[in-house]
Write a protein that holds these residues in place. Sequence first.
Motif, mmCIF file in Angstrom:
data_model
loop_
_atom_site.group_PDB
_atom_site.id
_atom_site.type_symbol
_atom_site.label_atom_id
_atom_site.label_comp_id
_atom_site.label_asym_id
_atom_site.label_seq_id
_atom_site.Cartn_x
_atom_site.Cartn_y
_atom_site.Cartn_z
ATOM 1 N N ALA A 114 0.815 -1.060 -0.157
ATOM 2 C CA ALA A 114 0.085 0.142 0.075
ATOM 3 C C ALA A 114 0.840 1.339 0.002
ATOM 4 O O ALA A 114 2.057 1.275 0.390
ATOM 5 N N THR A 115 0.255 2.288 -0.431
ATOM 6 C CA THR A 115 1.192 3.477 -0.424
ATOM 7 C C THR A 115 0.615 4.602 0.525
ATOM 8 O O THR A 115 0.956 5.725 0.574
ATOM 9 N N LYS A 124 4.172 6.122 3.371
ATOM 10 C CA LYS A 124 4.063 6.393 2.206
ATOM 11 C C LYS A 124 4.221 4.948 1.173
ATOM 12 O O LYS A 124 4.062 5.001 0.308
ATOM 13 N N GLY A 125 4.540 3.866 2.097
ATOM 14 C CA GLY A 125 4.849 2.724 1.490
ATOM 15 C C GLY A 125 4.745 1.723 2.604
ATOM 16 O O GLY A 125 5.161 2.088 3.780
ATOM 17 N N ARG A 126 3.935 0.643 2.401
ATOM 18 C CA ARG A 126 3.670 -0.331 3.308
ATOM 19 C C ARG A 126 3.630 -1.683 2.721
ATOM 20 O O ARG A 126 2.676 -2.110 1.915
ATOM 21 N N HIS A 127 4.697 -2.306 2.953
ATOM 22 C CA HIS A 127 4.869 -3.755 2.435
ATOM 23 C C HIS A 127 4.901 -4.917 3.584
ATOM 24 O O HIS A 127 5.667 -4.783 4.224
ATOM 25 N N VAL A 128 3.962 -5.856 3.105
ATOM 26 C CA VAL A 128 4.139 -6.975 4.181
ATOM 27 C C VAL A 128 4.858 -8.287 3.212
ATOM 28 O O VAL A 128 4.640 -8.508 2.246
ATOM 29 N N VAL A 129 5.995 -8.470 4.105
ATOM 30 C CA VAL A 129 6.821 -9.563 3.243
ATOM 31 C C VAL A 129 7.053 -10.867 4.138
ATOM 32 O O VAL A 129 7.432 -10.672 5.456
ATOM 33 N N PRO A 130 6.802 -11.992 3.665
ATOM 34 C CA PRO A 130 7.115 -13.227 4.650
ATOM 35 C C PRO A 130 8.753 -13.667 4.491
ATOM 36 O O PRO A 130 9.156 -13.779 3.358
ATOM 37 N N LEU A 131 9.289 -13.607 5.550
ATOM 38 C CA LEU A 131 10.798 -13.825 5.285
ATOM 39 C C LEU A 131 11.049 -14.966 6.603
ATOM 40 O O LEU A 131 10.611 -15.515 7.243
ATOM 41 N N THR A 132 12.270 -15.588 5.858
ATOM 42 C CA THR A 132 12.757 -16.776 6.576
ATOM 43 C C THR A 132 13.929 -16.333 7.364
ATOM 44 O O THR A 132 14.704 -15.079 7.120
ATOM 45 N N VAL A 133 14.603 -17.162 8.178
ATOM 46 C CA VAL A 133 15.676 -16.903 8.605
ATOM 47 C C VAL A 133 16.733 -16.854 8.054
ATOM 48 O O VAL A 133 17.066 -17.569 7.288
ATOM 49 N N GLY A 134 17.673 -15.797 7.952
ATOM 50 C CA GLY A 134 18.744 -15.487 7.274
ATOM 51 C C GLY A 134 18.641 -14.161 6.917
ATOM 52 O O GLY A 134 18.156 -13.266 7.372
#
Length: 162
Positions: A114-115, A124-134
Amino acid sequence: MKKKLLSALLLSSALLAAGCGGDEEEAHVDEEGCEHLQEGPAAAVTAAVSGTGPAVSNDHKRYDIALVDVAGGKGGAVSFAVSEATDYVLYMSAPVPVTVTNGSGATVEIEESATSSSLCTDIKGRHVVPLTVGTHTLTFGPSTLSSVSLVIEESGEHDHDH
């Protein structure tokens, strides 16, 4: 006191509107992200033209990232070492394009972007990111802007299996 009252009102309205169990958690995460975008504490870093770049973290800091010359404008990379596999929210002060890659160099798909946020005009920027360990690389740009502020928060206990 006003801030606590406002938080309580925002949280209770989010609870009333909650159709999914994670909405109130999302509102709390947006409040945290907004607060750190506005008030810091801040750390200044300069993005790298190539490679993984300087480290940023989800340590309740705002990272003021100086963007460098890249193909097509300004941009660059920073690195984020993930200690817990979960969804993270990248809050940005400007709508600068961002790409996330894992340690193998594969692009991580952003689940939601979303902005803006209804809770905070500074987002002004909202990003949901699935992250793994590393260690992951966040690559910004190309943009016409010479800097962007970044706050990283864990998204909370929201479950995506429904």
